[in-house]
Design an enzyme around this catalytic site. Sequence first.
Site, mmCIF file in Angstrom:
data_model
loop_
_atom_site.group_PDB
_atom_site.id
_atom_site.type_symbol
_atom_site.label_atom_id
_atom_site.label_comp_id
_atom_site.label_asym_id
_atom_site.label_seq_id
_atom_site.Cartn_x
_atom_site.Cartn_y
_atom_site.Cartn_z
ATOM 1 N N GLY A 28 0.831 -1.207 0.000
ATOM 2 C CA GLY A 28 0.000 0.000 0.000
ATOM 3 C C GLY A 28 0.856 1.244 0.000
ATOM 4 N N ASN A 29 0.291 2.331 -0.439
ATOM 5 C CA ASN A 29 1.013 3.599 -0.452
ATOM 6 C C ASN A 29 0.039 4.765 -0.485
ATOM 7 O OD1 ASN A 29 0.677 3.455 -3.547
ATOM 8 N ND2 ASN A 29 2.008 1.709 -3.057
ATOM 9 N N SER A 43 9.462 3.396 -0.757
ATOM 10 C CA SER A 43 9.292 1.976 -1.049
ATOM 11 C C SER A 43 9.775 1.127 0.128
ATOM 12 C CB SER A 43 10.113 1.655 -2.298
ATOM 13 O OG SER A 43 10.020 0.299 -2.597
ATOM 14 N N GLY A 44 8.943 0.174 0.538
ATOM 15 C CA GLY A 44 9.385 -0.872 1.460
ATOM 16 C C GLY A 44 9.840 -0.454 2.851
ATOM 17 N N SER A 73 6.910 2.019 -5.540
ATOM 18 C CA SER A 73 6.962 1.567 -6.937
ATOM 19 C C SER A 73 5.714 2.024 -7.706
ATOM 20 C CB SER A 73 7.103 0.047 -6.993
ATOM 21 O OG SER A 73 6.160 -0.573 -6.144
ATOM 22 N N GLU A 74 4.648 2.403 -6.975
ATOM 23 C CA GLU A 74 3.437 2.886 -7.657
ATOM 24 C C GLU A 74 3.438 4.399 -7.870
ATOM 25 O OE1 GLU A 74 1.797 0.965 -9.250
ATOM 26 O OE2 GLU A 74 1.589 -0.940 -8.185
ATOM 27 N N HIS A 97 -3.705 3.899 -1.689
ATOM 28 C CA HIS A 97 -3.710 2.611 -2.373
ATOM 29 C C HIS A 97 -3.457 1.521 -1.345
ATOM 30 C CE1 HIS A 97 -2.802 -0.760 -4.851
ATOM 31 N NE2 HIS A 97 -1.505 -0.710 -4.629
ATOM 32 N N HIS A 99 -3.964 -2.957 -0.314
ATOM 33 C CA HIS A 99 -4.232 -4.328 -0.755
ATOM 34 C C HIS A 99 -5.203 -4.942 0.249
ATOM 35 C CE1 HIS A 99 -0.006 -4.512 -2.863
ATOM 36 N NE2 HIS A 99 -0.828 -3.629 -3.409
ATOM 37 N N TYR A 118 -26.078 1.859 -0.832
ATOM 38 C CA TYR A 118 -26.053 3.281 -1.223
ATOM 39 C C TYR A 118 -24.694 3.950 -1.015
ATOM 40 C CZ TYR A 118 -26.746 4.845 3.678
ATOM 41 O OH TYR A 118 -26.609 5.103 5.000
ATOM 42 N N HIS A 159 -5.102 -7.196 -7.596
ATOM 43 C CA HIS A 159 -4.061 -6.379 -6.978
ATOM 44 C C HIS A 159 -4.557 -5.651 -5.713
ATOM 45 C CE1 HIS A 159 -0.690 -3.157 -7.696
ATOM 46 N NE2 HIS A 159 -1.029 -3.235 -6.415
ATOM 47 N N TYR A 212 -24.053 16.625 3.317
ATOM 48 C CA TYR A 212 -24.013 16.032 4.656
ATOM 49 C C TYR A 212 -22.866 16.566 5.510
ATOM 50 C CZ TYR A 212 -23.286 12.319 8.138
ATOM 51 O OH TYR A 212 -23.080 11.618 9.288
#
Length: 216
Positions: A28-29, A43-44, A73-74, A97, A99, A118, A159, A212
């Site tokens: 994730g990032n 990264s990592g 890496s993304e 992002h 997983h 909804y 992914h 809202y």
Amino acid sequence: MLLERERDEVVRACRKLSAAGLVVGTAGNVSVRAGDLVAVTPSGVDYAELAARDVGVHRLDGTPVEARLAPTSELPLHLAVYGADAGAGAGAGAIVHTHSAAATAVSTLADEVPAIHYYVAMFGGAVRVAPYATYGTDELAGNAVHALRGRTACLLGSHGAVTTGPDLTTAYDRAVYLEWVCDVYLRAAAAGTPRLLPPGEIEAVAAKLASYGQRP
Ligand SMILES: [Zn+2]
């Protein structure tokens, strides 16, 4: 330190994602945009160890401005969404992002998360699943931009999940709600055929949700 507040926000969002079980390990990032600069996770690096100074600052064209570690890496995906024209991620101020398990499970099964609840209105409607492409590639970034058109969330086939927002709090909250909707979808679909809400109802709820959060 450049973008100190944004980099600190990225660290806090990563810790929250980890605590909420939405990411495993260093998967994730997260990024936040400020003008033509983007603060993005390296990264990592273990989120428990992550400090604001580890969060890199890059230009929208990817040039590092203040980054002592290699970026996620993304990075191409984050930059492509921020750079996309009107309709696809336009105006996004932050991207998350993950997983997360339910979203990733749905990404292996379906072409979209349909309007079973909804809450899909908070993503602009049914959430598309972008076709699979290898992680970190421009192809995956392009697929994500396409799937995000008119939406604030998409799944990446086999992914994970991507959510956007005007700020990181919103993008983070959407990641949590998206995971919940995907979990409900999996349970409902395992037990039968879920009923779908009509597009008009999703539009009506989207209008209601838009006002809202602004009430005192
Ligand atoms: Zn990923």
